[in-house]
Each structure stands twice: as structure tokens, then as C-alpha cells.
Motif scaffolding. Structure first.
Motif, mmCIF file in Angstrom:
data_model
loop_
_atom_site.group_PDB
_atom_site.id
_atom_site.type_symbol
_atom_site.label_atom_id
_atom_site.label_comp_id
_atom_site.label_asym_id
_atom_site.label_seq_id
_atom_site.Cartn_x
_atom_site.Cartn_y
_atom_site.Cartn_z
ATOM 1 N N SER A 72 0.828 -1.213 0.000
ATOM 2 C CA SER A 72 0.000 0.000 0.000
ATOM 3 C C SER A 72 0.857 1.256 0.000
ATOM 4 O O SER A 72 0.430 2.298 -0.454
ATOM 5 N N ASP A 73 2.069 1.143 0.512
ATOM 6 C CA ASP A 73 2.978 2.292 0.608
ATOM 7 C C ASP A 73 4.338 1.877 0.064
ATOM 8 O O ASP A 73 5.089 1.151 0.725
ATOM 9 N N THR A 74 4.652 2.302 -1.144
ATOM 10 C CA THR A 74 5.867 1.869 -1.812
ATOM 11 C C THR A 74 7.126 2.282 -1.057
ATOM 12 O O THR A 74 8.079 1.507 -0.963
ATOM 13 N N ALA A 75 7.151 3.476 -0.499
ATOM 14 C CA ALA A 75 8.325 3.920 0.260
ATOM 15 C C ALA A 75 8.554 3.015 1.467
ATOM 16 O O ALA A 75 9.704 2.662 1.774
ATOM 17 N N SER A 76 7.484 2.606 2.137
ATOM 18 C CA SER A 76 7.622 1.690 3.271
ATOM 19 C C SER A 76 8.149 0.337 2.828
ATOM 20 O O SER A 76 8.957 -0.287 3.523
ATOM 21 N N LEU A 77 7.697 -0.136 1.676
ATOM 22 C CA LEU A 77 8.197 -1.406 1.147
ATOM 23 C C LEU A 77 9.708 -1.325 0.924
ATOM 24 O O LEU A 77 10.451 -2.223 1.327
ATOM 25 N N ILE A 78 10.160 -0.256 0.308
ATOM 26 C CA ILE A 78 11.588 -0.099 0.027
ATOM 27 C C ILE A 78 12.377 -0.080 1.333
ATOM 28 O O ILE A 78 13.374 -0.791 1.475
ATOM 29 N N HIS A 79 11.914 0.698 2.291
ATOM 30 C CA HIS A 79 12.596 0.772 3.588
ATOM 31 C C HIS A 79 12.634 -0.602 4.256
ATOM 32 O O HIS A 79 13.669 -1.034 4.769
ATOM 33 N N TYR A 80 11.500 -1.298 4.265
ATOM 34 C CA TYR A 80 11.409 -2.618 4.885
ATOM 35 C C TYR A 80 12.367 -3.606 4.218
ATOM 36 O O TYR A 80 13.113 -4.319 4.893
ATOM 37 N N GLU A 81 12.346 -3.668 2.901
ATOM 38 C CA GLU A 81 13.198 -4.619 2.186
ATOM 39 C C GLU A 81 14.677 -4.334 2.427
ATOM 40 O O GLU A 81 15.473 -5.261 2.607
ATOM 41 N N ASP A 106 8.694 12.106 -6.004
ATOM 42 C CA ASP A 106 7.293 12.385 -6.324
ATOM 43 C C ASP A 106 6.627 11.148 -6.926
ATOM 44 O O ASP A 106 5.459 10.888 -6.668
ATOM 45 N N GLN A 107 7.368 10.381 -7.724
ATOM 46 C CA GLN A 107 6.803 9.190 -8.348
ATOM 47 C C GLN A 107 6.432 8.149 -7.298
ATOM 48 O O GLN A 107 5.370 7.541 -7.384
ATOM 49 N N ILE A 108 7.296 7.958 -6.307
ATOM 50 C CA ILE A 108 6.993 6.988 -5.241
ATOM 51 C C ILE A 108 5.722 7.411 -4.513
ATOM 52 O O ILE A 108 4.834 6.599 -4.258
ATOM 53 N N ARG A 109 5.613 8.688 -4.191
ATOM 54 C CA ARG A 109 4.408 9.179 -3.511
ATOM 55 C C ARG A 109 3.185 9.036 -4.415
ATOM 56 O O ARG A 109 2.120 8.621 -3.970
ATOM 57 N N ALA A 110 3.335 9.376 -5.680
ATOM 58 C CA ALA A 110 2.201 9.340 -6.603
ATOM 59 C C ALA A 110 1.695 7.926 -6.850
ATOM 60 O O ALA A 110 0.518 7.733 -7.149
ATOM 61 N N PRO A 113 -0.690 3.666 -3.190
ATOM 62 C CA PRO A 113 -2.140 3.747 -2.969
ATOM 63 C C PRO A 113 -2.538 4.385 -1.641
ATOM 64 O O PRO A 113 -3.526 5.114 -1.570
ATOM 65 N N VAL A 114 -1.775 4.144 -0.590
ATOM 66 C CA VAL A 114 -2.145 4.665 0.724
ATOM 67 C C VAL A 114 -2.209 6.201 0.713
ATOM 68 O O VAL A 114 -2.961 6.795 1.469
ATOM 69 N N ARG A 115 -1.466 6.817 -0.155
ATOM 70 C CA ARG A 115 -1.456 8.288 -0.238
ATOM 71 C C ARG A 115 -2.647 8.843 -1.015
ATOM 72 O O ARG A 115 -2.827 10.048 -1.104
ATOM 73 N N HIS A 116 -3.425 7.947 -1.598
ATOM 74 C CA HIS A 116 -4.600 8.364 -2.376
ATOM 75 C C HIS A 116 -5.867 7.679 -1.870
ATOM 76 O O HIS A 116 -6.832 7.530 -2.611
ATOM 77 N N ALA A 117 -5.835 7.282 -0.616
ATOM 78 C CA ALA A 117 -6.946 6.532 -0.034
ATOM 79 C C ALA A 117 -8.255 7.303 -0.066
ATOM 80 O O ALA A 117 -9.328 6.697 -0.107
ATOM 81 N N ASP A 118 -8.161 8.608 -0.083
ATOM 82 C CA ASP A 118 -9.389 9.412 -0.116
ATOM 83 C C ASP A 118 -10.150 9.258 -1.434
ATOM 84 O O ASP A 118 -11.309 9.664 -1.533
#
Length: 153
Positions: A72-81, A106-110, A113-118
Motif C-alpha cells: 500500500s505504501d511503496t516507500a515503506s516497502l523499500i525501507h522494509y526490504e 514524487d513518483q513513489i508518492r504518486a 495507494p495509501v497516499r490516495h486513499a481518499d
């Protein structure tokens, strides 16, 4: 298909790779094969990411989404891995090929999905196994459930 085909997906999470799924669904609708009011996007792992991305980036296309161990959060995935693999050079190289070298881009944020949950309009079923940190689903659930949908355990 070969390495050239595989490499074409590098840096395209949530972009061209997601567009391919969207285009396929629209084609099924146009051909009268799929009922546009009853389409559910379902996937596991990357497919779970694609399901969440479908529900957030093209919210009018799906009646429901199911994500099993989806990102759901690509940046978190990268950090976790990176942390799980002691910042291993091979892991870093692989993740940079998929997502780029800047975890805060910006691409990671864009494309997270978690950043666009609204934007979510459909119910989402989030599933995880013990091998994937459940905090990923809890974070996605908190941010993605529309306020009018009840949460169930």
C-alpha cells in the motif's frame, strides 16, 4: 518474453503497468464480456498492490477490491526490504530498478495507494499472512476505508 520485456516494467509500478490492467478491463467492458457494475480487482503481492492501485487510481472502474499481502505504501516497502536485507547491494539495485533511487521521490508518492486513499469508492478486503507485517494492512485500512463502510474483523 525475455529480459527486454521484463526491463520494460522497471520504474512503471502504478504507471504503465497499471495502465495495462486498466486498458484490459476497459476492453472487456467494451467487448461486452465484463459487467462494468460488477468488476472486482483481486491480487496477491504485486497483484495486491495492483488491486489497491486500481481502487485508488481508477475508483470508478471497480465495484470491489481484494488485496492479499499487497503493497500500500511503496516507500515503506523499500525501507522494509532494505532493512530486512541489511541494505544489501543486490536488494538495493533491484529496488532502484523497480522504483528509482530516490525513496522520497514524487513518483513513489504518486504511485503509493495509501497516499490516495481518499479516492476509494469501493469496499476493499485486505488480507495478510504472518510473514508480512500486519501493520501494512492496518495502515492501509485506516487510510482507505471510506467513512461510511463498516470495518470488520
Amino acid at each position: 518474453m525475455g529480459i527486454k520485456f521484463e526491463d520494460a516494467g522497471n520504474g512503471q509500478w502504478g504507471l504503465k503497468m497499471q495502465d495495462d490492467i486498466t486498458d484490459g478491463v476497459k476492453k472487456l467492458i467494451a467487448d461486452g464480456i465484463a459487467d462494468p457494475k460488477r468488476i472486482c480487482i483481486v491480487g496477491a503481492s504485486y497483484g495486491g498492490y495492483a488491486a489497491l492501485a486500481g481502487a485508488t487510481f481508477t475508483p470508478d472502474l471497480y465495484a470491489c477490491a481484494v488485496s492479499f499481502a499487497g503493497v500500500s505504501d511503496t516507500a515503506s516497502l523499500i525501507h522494509y526490504e532494505l532493512s530486512e536485507n541489511d541494505n544489501d547491494a543486490a536488494t538495493r539495485s533491484y529496488l532502484e530498478a523497480l522504483h528509482g533511487s530516490d525513496r522520497d521521490s514524487d513518483q513513489i508518492r504518486a504511485t503509493s495507494p495509501v497516499r490516495h486513499a481518499d479516492q476509494v469508492k469501493c469496499p476493499i478486503l485486505l488480507l495478510h499472512a504472518r510473514t508480512i507485517p500486519p501493520s501494512r494492512s492496518r495502515k492501509a485500512r485506516r487510510k482507505s476505508l471510506p467513512s461510511n463502510l463498516p470495518a470488520r474483523r
